[in-house]
Design an enzyme around this catalytic site. Structure first.
Site, short mmCIF file in Angstrom:
data_model
loop_
_atom_site.label_atom_id
_atom_site.label_comp_id
_atom_site.label_asym_id
_atom_site.label_seq_id
_atom_site.Cartn_x
_atom_site.Cartn_y
_atom_site.Cartn_z
N ILE A 55 -7.04 85.89 -28.79
CA ILE A 55 -6.29 84.84 -28.10
C ILE A 55 -7.34 84.02 -27.37
O ILE A 55 -7.90 84.47 -26.36
CB ILE A 55 -5.25 85.41 -27.13
CG1 ILE A 55 -4.27 86.32 -27.88
CG2 ILE A 55 -4.50 84.29 -26.42
CD1 ILE A 55 -3.25 87.01 -26.99
N MET A 56 -7.64 82.86 -27.88
CA MET A 56 -8.79 82.07 -27.41
C MET A 56 -8.39 81.29 -26.15
O MET A 56 -8.10 80.09 -26.19
CB MET A 56 -9.26 81.13 -28.51
CG MET A 56 -9.63 81.84 -29.79
SD MET A 56 -10.28 80.75 -31.07
CE MET A 56 -8.84 79.76 -31.45
N ASP A 57 -8.40 81.97 -25.02
CA ASP A 57 -7.90 81.41 -23.77
C ASP A 57 -9.05 80.95 -22.88
O ASP A 57 -10.06 81.64 -22.76
CB ASP A 57 -7.07 82.48 -23.04
CG ASP A 57 -6.23 81.90 -21.93
OD1 ASP A 57 -6.07 80.68 -21.86
OD2 ASP A 57 -5.71 82.70 -21.10
N GLY A 58 -8.88 79.80 -22.26
CA GLY A 58 -9.84 79.36 -21.26
C GLY A 58 -10.58 78.07 -21.58
O GLY A 58 -11.46 77.66 -20.80
N THR A 244 -9.31 86.40 -23.95
CA THR A 244 -10.37 86.06 -23.00
C THR A 244 -9.77 85.49 -21.72
O THR A 244 -8.59 85.22 -21.63
CB THR A 244 -11.33 85.04 -23.64
OG1 THR A 244 -10.57 83.92 -24.13
CG2 THR A 244 -12.09 85.66 -24.80
#
Length: 303
Positions: A55-58, A244
């Site tokens: 989950i490519m968060d940020g 992340t």
């Protein structure tokens, strides 16, 4: 070939002109590559994940913290995706799944959504280049989600990329966009219901008495039936799910597939997620592996 692709060469300043400094940079790059290979050889003695989901968060926070344009954060995030794809390739991971765009993201500011659509189209077209890293590592790309919700240029580019990599036999990258797990499950249920209805109609057409006799059998929907119609059909469930930025929510991502996945929430924002973070995630998975396997075996016995 992989060595040249994944080489973590230091970012050499184009202003550097002194030959001795360039030689030093090259030596450091070679040393870094050697140490990375040694580390991979060591951790490969333990159980290695076949499938990692991210989950490519940020991305937006990365841009905000560095006072750069919001779209720039997503561009850096795409570079992080390619870098981690190559690291996973070298580590022998066979399947990578990334949460690129949630259906709920359409609720964001229209200008941001439009910017993301344009970036998606641009990056997909870059990957279509025969010289792109995707083709050089023989990577197959899938898009999981309701593609009809995408802007037409993005949808056509995604379909073209899937078609162009369909014959590749290397690492499989599945890009979830626009996606959420609720939509995936509903889509699978609809497909199974349609399948059952068509089967009953065919039976009724061939034998008007057969419908009542077999209706009870065909009306039952099993887990295996739904599995066949999930976007992830044919792909093993994730061994590790990494979100992340320290967030602990799954945000409607792969809820059907992650019953026995090792969930991790490292602190770095997605653009900051690097090889060392990936290695640490695998080490944590290896430590938890006996417990995960025990749970899987117990579940199998209960079936």
């Amino acid at each position: 070939m992989a060595e040249s692709l994944i080489a973590c060469s230091p970012k050499v300043d184009p202003k550097i002109e002194k030959p001795d400094e360039m030689v030093t940079a090259g030596v450091l790059a070679s040393l870094q590559n050697f140490l990375r290979k040694c580390l991979i050889a060591v951790i490969s003695y333990g159980p290695m994940p076949k499938h990692i989901a991210f989950i490519m968060d940020g991305n937006r926070r990365y841009a905000k913290f560095r006072s750069i344009q919001q779209g720039a954060g997503h561009r850096v995030g795409f570079s992080a995706l390619i870098a981690n794809l190559l690291y996973c390739y070298e580590l022998g991971v066979k399947y990578i799944t990334v949460y690129a765009f949630s259906i709920d993201n359409f609720k964001r500011d229209p200008s941001e959504v439009q910017s993301l659509m344009q970036l998606m189209e641009e990056k997909i077209n870059e990957l279509l280049d025969s010289r792109s890293v995707i083709n050089r590592i023989n990577c197959k790309i899938n898009f999981w989600g309701n593609l009809d919700l995408l802007a037409e240029p993005v949808r056509l580019a995604a379909q073209k990329l899937m078609a162009s990599t369909a014959g590749n036999t290397g690492l499989v990258l599945s890009v979830c966009m626009p996606y959420n797990s609720t939509s995936e499950i509903v889509n699978a249920v609809n497909h199974v219901c349609t399948e059952r209805r068509e089967m009953l109609q065919r039976e009724h057409a061939s034998d008007s008495n057969g419908q009542a006799a077999n209706n009870s059998v065909h009306s039952e929907i099993s887990v295996a039936d739904l599995d066949r119609h999930m976007y992830s059909a044919g792909c093993p469930d994730p061994d590790i799910v990494i979100r992340t930025s320290g967030e602990t929510r799954l945000s409607n991502f792969l809820l059907w597939q992650t019953t026995f996945s090792h969930l991790q929430n490292p602190g770095p924002l997605w653009p900051e997620f690097s090889f060392k973070h990936l290695v640490w995630a695998i080490l944590k998975y290896q430590r938890a592996y006996p417990y995960l396997e025990q749970n899987r075996n117990v579940a199998k016995k209960q079936l």
